[in-house]
Design an enzyme around this catalytic site. Structure first.
Site, PDB file in Angstrom:
ATOM      1  N   PRO A 168       0.818  -1.222   0.000  1.00  0.00           N
ATOM      2  CA  PRO A 168       0.000   0.000   0.000  1.00  0.00           C
ATOM      3  C   PRO A 168       0.853   1.275   0.000  1.00  0.00           C
ATOM      4  O   PRO A 168       2.046   1.215   0.299  1.00  0.00           O
ATOM      5  CB  PRO A 168      -0.768  -0.113   1.327  1.00  0.00           C
ATOM      6  N   CYS A 181      -4.434  -0.829  -7.948  1.00  0.00           N
ATOM      7  CA  CYS A 181      -3.138  -0.577  -8.602  1.00  0.00           C
ATOM      8  C   CYS A 181      -2.925   0.815  -9.190  1.00  0.00           C
ATOM      9  O   CYS A 181      -1.880   1.426  -8.968  1.00  0.00           O
ATOM     10  CB  CYS A 181      -2.938  -1.605  -9.699  1.00  0.00           C
TER      11      CYS A 181
HETATM   12  C1  UDX Z   1      -1.908  -6.872  -5.132  1.00  0.00           C
HETATM   13  C2  UDX Z   1      -0.628  -7.165  -5.862  1.00  0.00           C
HETATM   14  O1  UDX Z   1       0.055  -8.307  -5.418  1.00  0.00           O
HETATM   15  C3  UDX Z   1       0.182  -6.019  -5.930  1.00  0.00           C
HETATM   16  O2  UDX Z   1       0.949  -6.140  -7.093  1.00  0.00           O
HETATM   17  C4  UDX Z   1      -0.591  -4.802  -6.040  1.00  0.00           C
HETATM   18  O3  UDX Z   1       0.322  -3.782  -6.138  1.00  0.00           O
HETATM   19  C5  UDX Z   1      -1.544  -4.599  -4.880  1.00  0.00           C
HETATM   20  O4  UDX Z   1      -2.078  -5.684  -4.445  1.00  0.00           O
HETATM   21  P1  UDX Z   1      -3.487  -8.337  -4.017  1.00  0.00           P
HETATM   22  O5  UDX Z   1      -3.346  -9.785  -4.251  1.00  0.00           O
HETATM   23  O6  UDX Z   1      -4.520  -7.605  -4.775  1.00  0.00           O
HETATM   24  O7  UDX Z   1      -2.076  -7.755  -4.209  1.00  0.00           O
HETATM   25  O8  UDX Z   1      -3.549  -7.916  -2.482  1.00  0.00           O
HETATM   26  P2  UDX Z   1      -4.362  -8.545  -1.333  1.00  0.00           P
HETATM   27  O9  UDX Z   1      -5.626  -9.102  -1.858  1.00  0.00           O
HETATM   28  O10 UDX Z   1      -4.353  -7.520  -0.251  1.00  0.00           O
HETATM   29  O11 UDX Z   1      -3.461  -9.801  -0.877  1.00  0.00           O
HETATM   30  C6  UDX Z   1      -2.246  -9.731  -0.247  1.00  0.00           C
HETATM   31  C7  UDX Z   1      -2.189 -10.829   0.821  1.00  0.00           C
HETATM   32  O12 UDX Z   1      -0.874 -10.901   1.368  1.00  0.00           O
HETATM   33  C8  UDX Z   1      -3.132 -10.613   1.996  1.00  0.00           C
HETATM   34  O13 UDX Z   1      -4.023 -11.695   2.095  1.00  0.00           O
HETATM   35  C9  UDX Z   1      -2.204 -10.529   3.207  1.00  0.00           C
HETATM   36  O14 UDX Z   1      -2.736 -11.110   4.371  1.00  0.00           O
HETATM   37  C10 UDX Z   1      -0.987 -11.285   2.718  1.00  0.00           C
HETATM   38  N1  UDX Z   1       0.263 -10.989   3.439  1.00  0.00           N
HETATM   39  C11 UDX Z   1       0.672  -9.721   3.611  1.00  0.00           C
HETATM   40  C12 UDX Z   1       1.035 -12.045   3.940  1.00  0.00           C
HETATM   41  O15 UDX Z   1       0.671 -13.206   3.820  1.00  0.00           O
HETATM   42  N2  UDX Z   1       2.218 -11.768   4.576  1.00  0.00           N
HETATM   43  C13 UDX Z   1       2.657 -10.497   4.774  1.00  0.00           C
HETATM   44  O16 UDX Z   1       3.719 -10.285   5.359  1.00  0.00           O
HETATM   45  C14 UDX Z   1       1.841  -9.444   4.266  1.00  0.00           C
HETATM   46  C1  UDX Z   2      -5.383  -3.066 -13.792  1.00  0.00           C
HETATM   47  C2  UDX Z   2      -4.638  -3.421 -15.079  1.00  0.00           C
HETATM   48  O1  UDX Z   2      -5.554  -3.442 -16.172  1.00  0.00           O
HETATM   49  C3  UDX Z   2      -3.945  -4.754 -14.935  1.00  0.00           C
HETATM   50  O2  UDX Z   2      -3.175  -5.050 -16.088  1.00  0.00           O
HETATM   51  C4  UDX Z   2      -3.042  -4.707 -13.717  1.00  0.00           C
HETATM   52  O3  UDX Z   2      -2.401  -5.935 -13.522  1.00  0.00           O
HETATM   53  C5  UDX Z   2      -3.808  -4.314 -12.483  1.00  0.00           C
HETATM   54  O4  UDX Z   2      -4.485  -3.082 -12.692  1.00  0.00           O
HETATM   55  P1  UDX Z   2      -7.687  -3.740 -12.709  1.00  0.00           P
HETATM   56  O5  UDX Z   2      -7.421  -2.596 -11.794  1.00  0.00           O
HETATM   57  O6  UDX Z   2      -8.062  -5.052 -12.126  1.00  0.00           O
HETATM   58  O7  UDX Z   2      -6.412  -4.002 -13.613  1.00  0.00           O
HETATM   59  O8  UDX Z   2      -8.870  -3.347 -13.713  1.00  0.00           O
HETATM   60  P2  UDX Z   2      -8.998  -2.495 -15.070  1.00  0.00           P
HETATM   61  O9  UDX Z   2      -9.847  -3.259 -15.988  1.00  0.00           O
HETATM   62  O10 UDX Z   2      -7.691  -2.063 -15.576  1.00  0.00           O
HETATM   63  O11 UDX Z   2      -9.843  -1.238 -14.596  1.00  0.00           O
HETATM   64  C6  UDX Z   2      -9.323  -0.267 -13.718  1.00  0.00           C
HETATM   65  C7  UDX Z   2     -10.319   0.846 -13.526  1.00  0.00           C
HETATM   66  O12 UDX Z   2     -10.473   1.605 -14.716  1.00  0.00           O
HETATM   67  C8  UDX Z   2     -11.726   0.379 -13.150  1.00  0.00           C
HETATM   68  O13 UDX Z   2     -12.248   1.220 -12.160  1.00  0.00           O
HETATM   69  C9  UDX Z   2     -12.494   0.506 -14.441  1.00  0.00           C
HETATM   70  O14 UDX Z   2     -13.875   0.685 -14.254  1.00  0.00           O
HETATM   71  C10 UDX Z   2     -11.843   1.736 -15.040  1.00  0.00           C
HETATM   72  N1  UDX Z   2     -11.994   1.830 -16.502  1.00  0.00           N
HETATM   73  C11 UDX Z   2     -11.416   0.888 -17.310  1.00  0.00           C
HETATM   74  C12 UDX Z   2     -12.696   2.887 -17.065  1.00  0.00           C
HETATM   75  O15 UDX Z   2     -13.227   3.756 -16.352  1.00  0.00           O
HETATM   76  N2  UDX Z   2     -12.790   2.962 -18.426  1.00  0.00           N
HETATM   77  C13 UDX Z   2     -12.230   2.055 -19.259  1.00  0.00           C
HETATM   78  O16 UDX Z   2     -12.357   2.200 -20.486  1.00  0.00           O
HETATM   79  C14 UDX Z   2     -11.516   0.969 -18.680  1.00  0.00           C
END
Ligand code: UDX
Ligand code: UDX
Length: 475
Positions: free
Chosen positions: A94, A280
């Site tokens: 984060p 992201c």
């Molecule tokens: C994503 C992507 O991995 C990262 O690239 C992006 O920038 C933000 O989040 P995401 O899988 O969407 O991660 O995050 P989240 O659903 O929050 O999952 C992360 C998990 O890691 C959590 O379940 C948390 O409990 C776990 N965690 C965190 C560990 O197991 N060990 C730690 O030390 C910290």
């Molecule tokens: C994004 C990237 O697409 C992905 O490659 C990366 O690994 C993680 O971040 P995600 O955030 O899951 O993926 O969704 P995405 O489909 O990219 O949409 C992001 C946001 O943009 C959403 O809120 C979506 O509603 C918005 N969006 C997308 C628009 O408002 N207009 C569009 O035309 C496309």
């Protein structure tokens, strides 16, 4: 080196689906997903597949097929690390809330903690793969923690060695399984050819060779940030033009179509909306802003920062115009909010535009009845930092004030009763075919529909008494 045992640290939106696909495509590899969050792991192990912590089309089928065969979810982090010859780091990163770089830089404390656990528990040679999106040169931090482990292990006559690779994830939520199975490309950054080949071999089980590209570590880390920044920039660009359309009499859908037919621009990611959300985009752009500032590139950082400012402005402008259309006050007005997730087909609300927009409407005194097919009442409660009411109707309220309160819509049709406005914030398919003639009869007049996702055909409104606003429609 042929990989036989994978451990993924982080059972979230990235780690869970990615490992489910690897396990399915590579039956010869044992895949263990570990997480410090026990509740999350228990949900991954739940017999009821509707209770998986991540909703993603196609995911529950893969989990059903592979779980207990070569895919396991566990909180025994140390044990699974020690058995693995390849470890993916998929933990969250984060934006820092305090200290140097607060509000922009990523907080790497979880990544560092993972590197330390790998240093402690791993055995023999281990390939560590960065899956999380990270600031450029994070691999250096991981490498230096791991090399300390190699040195101290040597003193005990053991040999603990590591390679670090960057393999960013490009999946989008809602289409994650398909994105993983049919990726545009797989990117692997690293400086050791043998380690790169070991990871490539895994992907070659289902990804064509020409789609697997390799770079140095820093290019790979930067490419991930840049890909997200470019996509987010397109959305801010089209949203900025949506405001021009509304002011000039143009229509954003026509403009998007016209520019998208230029093959240099392309048709994707040109839908104007309430602003981008998701875990992201904002975080990664702010990372670029921090990086540019750090290297004294002021103009570059201002350029990227403006993408985020425009996104905030788009959300704010939508809540402002709702207030304006409803005669400048929302006190005790009932607004049905359709969709709370940041996009359709996910239960994820991180950075969802719905959060800011709903908070602003509540501050203006509105009573919100919120519907989302996948987001739980508990999650909305956390995001709005406000407990829900149990009623969804002014008539049921007796003396209770509804000003600045919200409730969840369990029965969508009933929730329209006596509503002053409907606001579409997420493009869920179930909102495409609502019977507006019928809804019009249920609402209080004058009634409004605010469509921030261009879901509804204006033709459907010709026979109703509902006023209609949609994003970027100046006609
Ligand atoms: C994503 C992507 O991995 C990262 O690239 C992006 O920038 C933000 O989040 P995401 O899988 O969407 O991660 O995050 P989240 O659903 O929050 O999952 C992360 C998990 O890691 C959590 O379940 C948390 O409990 C776990 N965690 C965190 C560990 O197991 N060990 C730690 O030390 C910290
Ligand atoms: C994004 C990237 O697409 C992905 O490659 C990366 O690994 C993680 O971040 P995600 O955030 O899951 O993926 O969704 P995405 O489909 O990219 O949409 C992001 C946001 O943009 C959403 O809120 C979506 O509603 C918005 N969006 C997308 C628009 O408002 N207009 C569009 O035309 C496309």
């Amino acid at each position: 080196m042929q990989v036989k045992n994978i451990c993924c640290i982080g059972a979230g939106y990235v780690g869970g689906p990615t490992m489910a696909v690897i396990a399915n495509k590579c039956p010869h590899i044992e895949v263990n997903v570990v997480d410090v969050n026990r509740e999350r792991i228990e949900k991954w192990n739940s017999d009821n597949l509707n209770e998986l912590p991540v909703f993603e089309p196609g995911l529950s089928n893969l989990v059903k097929k592979c779980r207990g065969v070569n895919l396991n979810f566990s909180y025994s982090v140390g044990e699974k690390i020690s058995n693995a010859d390849m470890i993916f780091i998929s933990v969250n990163t984060p934006t820092k809330k305090k200290g140097i770089g607060a509000g922009k830089a990523s907080d790497l404390k979880w990544v560092e903690a993972c590197a330390r656990e790998v240093a402690t528990y791993s055995k023999g040679h281990t390939i560590v793969v960065e899956k999380s999106t990270l600031p450029v040169r994070t691999a250096e931090v991981i490498k230096s923690i791991l090399s300390e482990a190699t040195i101290s292990d040597l003193k005990n006559n053991a040999t603990k060695t590591f390679d670090v690779l960057s393999n960013p994830e490009f999946l989008a939520e809602g289409t994650a399984i398909n994105d993983l199975i049919n990726p545009d490309r797989v990117l692997i950054g690293g400086d050791n050819g043998i380690a790169i080949d070991s990871l490539s071999e895994i992907y070659k089980n289902w990804v064509p060779n020409h789609k697997i590209i390799t770079t140095n570590l820093w290019s790979s880390e930067l490419a991930k940030l840049t890909a997200n920044a470019f996509l987010a920039q397109r959305i801010s660009s089209i949203n900025s033009v949506s405001a021009i359309c509304e002011a000039t009499g143009a229509d954003i859908r026509e403009v998007s179509k016209a520019i998208g037919l230029d093959s240099r621009i392309g048709p994707k990611f040109l839908n104007a909306g309430p602003g981008f959300g998701g875990s992201c985009f904002k975080k990664d752009i702010l990372n670029l802003v921090y990086l540019s500032d750090f290297f004294g590139l002021k103009e570059v950082s201002s350029f990227w920062e403006s993408v985020v400012s425009l996104n905030n402005w788009q959300q704010h402008r939508i809540s402002k115009l709702i207030v304006k259309k409803l005669f400048g006050t929302l006190t005790n007005k009932k607004i049905v909010v359709l969709g709370f997730a940041f996009k359709a087909n996910t239960n994820d609300t991180r950075e969802s535009p719905a959060i800011n927009i709903c908070k602003e409407l509540l501050e203006e005194g509105a009573f919100l009845v919120i519907h989302d097919p996948k987001v739980s009442i508990k999650q909305i409660n956390i995001d709005l930092n406000l407990k829900p009411l149990e009623i969804s109707n002014r008539l049921e309220s007796n003396t209770q004030t509804l000003e600045g309160k919200w409730s969840k819509a369990f029965d969508l049709e009933k929730s329209f009763i006596d509503a002053d406005a409907v606001l579409i914030l997420t493009e869920w398919d179930n909102y495409k075919h609502l019977d507006w003639k019928k809804i019009s009869k249920l609402m209080r007049k004058p009634s409004w529909l605010f469509d921030t996702r261009s879901m509804i055909d204006p033709e459907e409104f010709s026979n109703t008494k509902i006023n209609f606003w949609r994003v970027g429609d100046g006609t």
